[in-house]
Design a protein around this motif. Structure first.
Motif, mmCIF file in Angstrom:
data_model
loop_
_atom_site.group_PDB
_atom_site.id
_atom_site.type_symbol
_atom_site.label_atom_id
_atom_site.label_comp_id
_atom_site.label_asym_id
_atom_site.label_seq_id
_atom_site.Cartn_x
_atom_site.Cartn_y
_atom_site.Cartn_z
ATOM 1 N N ASN A 9 0.822 -1.211 0.000
ATOM 2 C CA ASN A 9 0.000 0.000 0.000
ATOM 3 C C ASN A 9 0.857 1.263 0.000
ATOM 4 N N LEU A 10 1.974 1.230 0.718
ATOM 5 C CA LEU A 10 2.872 2.384 0.703
ATOM 6 C C LEU A 10 3.536 2.541 -0.667
ATOM 7 N N LYS A 11 3.920 1.424 -1.273
ATOM 8 C CA LYS A 11 4.510 1.498 -2.616
ATOM 9 C C LYS A 11 3.501 2.044 -3.624
ATOM 10 N N GLN A 12 2.248 1.613 -3.487
ATOM 11 C CA GLN A 12 1.201 2.117 -4.380
ATOM 12 C C GLN A 12 0.988 3.611 -4.189
ATOM 13 N N LEU A 13 1.067 4.063 -2.941
ATOM 14 C CA LEU A 13 0.911 5.491 -2.659
ATOM 15 C C LEU A 13 2.022 6.300 -3.324
ATOM 16 N N ILE A 14 3.248 5.810 -3.249
ATOM 17 C CA ILE A 14 4.366 6.510 -3.892
ATOM 18 C C ILE A 14 4.161 6.574 -5.402
ATOM 19 N N ILE A 31 2.185 20.505 -6.417
ATOM 20 C CA ILE A 31 3.329 19.613 -6.643
ATOM 21 C C ILE A 31 4.152 19.464 -5.368
ATOM 22 N N ALA A 32 4.370 20.576 -4.662
ATOM 23 C CA ALA A 32 5.162 20.527 -3.422
ATOM 24 C C ALA A 32 4.483 19.648 -2.373
ATOM 25 N N ALA A 33 3.160 19.789 -2.236
ATOM 26 C CA ALA A 33 2.430 19.003 -1.235
ATOM 27 C C ALA A 33 2.464 17.513 -1.570
ATOM 28 N N ILE A 34 2.267 17.180 -2.842
ATOM 29 C CA ILE A 34 2.255 15.769 -3.237
ATOM 30 C C ILE A 34 3.663 15.179 -3.159
ATOM 31 N N ILE A 56 7.940 11.738 -0.402
ATOM 32 C CA ILE A 56 9.169 11.655 0.399
ATOM 33 C C ILE A 56 8.896 10.989 1.748
ATOM 34 N N THR A 57 7.817 11.412 2.402
ATOM 35 C CA THR A 57 7.474 10.849 3.713
ATOM 36 C C THR A 57 7.189 9.354 3.620
ATOM 37 N N GLY A 78 8.324 7.305 1.339
ATOM 38 C CA GLY A 78 9.592 6.626 1.075
ATOM 39 C C GLY A 78 10.393 6.398 2.348
ATOM 40 N N LYS A 79 10.395 7.387 3.238
ATOM 41 C CA LYS A 79 11.083 7.230 4.521
ATOM 42 C C LYS A 79 10.434 6.137 5.365
ATOM 43 N N SER A 80 9.120 6.056 5.308
ATOM 44 C CA SER A 80 8.421 5.006 6.056
ATOM 45 C C SER A 80 8.815 3.620 5.548
ATOM 46 N N LEU A 81 8.896 3.470 4.242
ATOM 47 C CA LEU A 81 9.323 2.184 3.676
ATOM 48 C C LEU A 81 10.750 1.842 4.092
ATOM 49 N N MET A 82 11.607 2.847 4.122
ATOM 50 C CA MET A 82 12.989 2.621 4.540
ATOM 51 C C MET A 82 13.051 2.157 5.991
ATOM 52 N N GLN A 83 12.238 2.777 6.839
ATOM 53 C CA GLN A 83 12.234 2.394 8.250
ATOM 54 C C GLN A 83 11.708 0.973 8.430
ATOM 55 N N ILE A 84 10.724 0.594 7.633
ATOM 56 C CA ILE A 84 10.194 -0.770 7.709
ATOM 57 C C ILE A 84 11.277 -1.781 7.341
#
Length: 496
Positions: free
Chosen positions: A110-115, A147-150, A155-156, A158-164
């Protein structure tokens, strides 16, 4: 004859050049057409993603958050070797925490799909940015803010996936310490705390994913006209009748001014029009969008109820907890048993954790987790109330943004406090191992006692911060409730 041949060759050469040029031009045109078709396809896919897929994914993630996999109890997550430490040093396989692995397998796709979706949305908006001009750039600024908000969501996430991905490595390192020092209980607590923190983090990541889809969808829908047509001229926005009426008014003013030398400022032509892009109309018709809207309304109602009823209750509850004897531990009571009786260090008895600190941690953790959840719900509520971007009349929007920033700061601090708990157990276990290795160095024993005192102080501060955070968030929102709820006096921006 030679001159004639030369002329023929020159003519043939020029003809060949013309043919080659035509072929090259056709190839370039073909490539440009293919690129244009690709861009149009990407834009169509992104708009379809926004219209259909985003609401569906909001509903899907909301259903996932109700699953039992996201309600893993702390005692279920503890390592099996905690109950039977004799098997740690054997050759049997030490398993991973299956509950955490199951939750990770749900969260990661789900996180990958969000990215992927965020990247597609950024691409879509980027392709809609017009050529650079000096003036008439408000629509372009809306595109850039979008664009900045999305991109921040991307980025956020991606960091979550890295922490997982780092969780298994950290857990393996702790397990190796448990195997090496099976009698140091703090290492076993460190593993259990890491599991609990990972489960909590995965739950937060799923909430973030759902909230990100919701806020991105709301942001784009409310500003769809400006994103799609950033330099939509006034003439394009008017229907034929309005154009004719304004043109007639212009002719009348010229005629009267020319022949009667007077101004007719009193002439007013009241014409109303409602310009809507076809895509916006389609967006309001899908069933998934209606269900997502109902979900957003439910979340907003729940958050307002939480703010009015639950926040005061939690402030009082935390204030009562701070009076409990568990938060009045004298420094000599927190000393570990091995400090009082260092002769047993080199033996085979279990070296226990500091039970007083463990009791305090068990009180603090659920309250910090609840605070982080409440803060996230409050941020989601305010984010959904942000109207479409306009050039002016933005004081209420700035109040909303300041509120979100303040509440986000609370969530960040709370998450760091939860991280301190896991770090405490691993740091204490490391010091205990030094005490076991060097029992004649008294400073290591004092270091353990100092670490315990520091951890108690941190936990006590965290509880005070939790109570104060609830109080300040409650006051901030209540005092600015009108501006948060209705940032603009005539707010008809909740398009869906």
């Amino acid at each position: 004859m030679c001159i004639l041949d030369l002329l023929v060759h020159i003519q043939w050469f020029l003809l060949h050049i013309n043919l080659c040029s035509a072929v090259i031009i056709n190839m370039v045109k073909h490539q440009l057409n293919r690129a244009k078709e690709l861009h149009e396809t990407l834009q169509a896919d992104a708009e379809n993603l926004l219209v259909q897929k985003f609401p569906e994914r909001i509903l899907h993630l909301n259903e996932l958050l109700k699953m039992p996999e996201f309600e893993v109890a702390s005692n279920v997550m503890k390592l099996e070797c905690n109950k039977n430490s004799d098997t740690i040093s054997g050759q049997t396989l030490i398993p991973s925490n299956k509950k955490i692995v199951e939750v990770m397998e749900i969260v990661k796709p789900n996180l990958k799909q969000l990215i992927e979706d965020a990247k597609a949305l950024v691409m879509w908006v980027s392709l809609l940015i017009p050529k650079i001009e000096d003036g008439n750039n408000f629509g372009v600024s809306v595109q850039e803010e979008t664009i900045a908000a999305i991109s921040d969501v991307e980025i956020t996430t991606g960091k979550s996936l890295m922490q997982i991905s780092l969780y298994n490595l950290f857990r393996a390192q702790l397990i190796s310490k448990v195997c090496k020092y099976p009698l140091i209980e703090d290492y076993q607590y460190a593993v259990a705390e890491l599991d609990e923190r990972q489960c909590f983090f995965l739950s937060l990541a799923m909430h973030d994913a759902r909230n990100s889809y919701s806020t991105m969808h709301e942001l784009v829908i409310k500003n769809f006209d400006k994103i799609k047509k950033p330099r939509l001229t006034f003439k394009m926005c008017m229907d034929t009748d309005l154009q004719a009426a304004l043109h007639f008014r212009y002719l009348i003013k010229i005629y009267v001014f020319k022949y009667y030398n007077i101004q007719i400022d009193s002439i007013r032509i009241h014409t109303t029009f409602n310009y809507q892009i076809v895509h916006s109309q389609k967006m309001a018709q899908t069933e998934a969008v209606k269900q997502a809207k109902e979900l957003h309304e439910t979340l907003q109602a729940d958050t307002e109820n939480r703010l009015v009823q639950k926040f005061p209750e939690r402030i009082i509850h935390l204030n009562e907890l701070l009076k409990m004897p568990e938060f009045k531990i004298a420094s000599n009571d927190m000393n570990c048993e091995i400090i009082k009786n260092s002769d047993t260090i080199s033996g085979q008895t279990l070296i226990p954790s500091n039970k007083k600190i463990v009791e305090v941690i068990e009180i603090v953790k659920p309250n910090l987790a609840q605070l982080a959840e409440d803060a996230k719900a409050l941020v989601m509520w305010v984010s959904l109330l942000i109207p479409k971007i306009e050039d002016g009349n933005n004081f209420g929007v700035s109040v909303q943004e300041e509120t979100i920033a303040a509440i986000n700061e609370v969530e960040i601090k709370t998450t760091k406090s939860l991280l301190e708990i896991t770090l405490y157990y691993s740091a204490r276990a490391s010091l205990i191992s030094k005490v076991c290795k060097y029992p004649f160095i008294e400073d290591y024993q004092y270091a353990v006692a100092e670490l315990d005192e520091k951890q108690y102080f941190i936990m006590s501060l965290a509880m005070h911060e939790a109570r104060n955070s609830y109080s300040t968030m409650h006051e901030l929102v209540i005092k600015n409730f009108d501006k948060i709820k209705k940032p603009r006096s005539s707010n008809n921006d909740c398009l869906y």
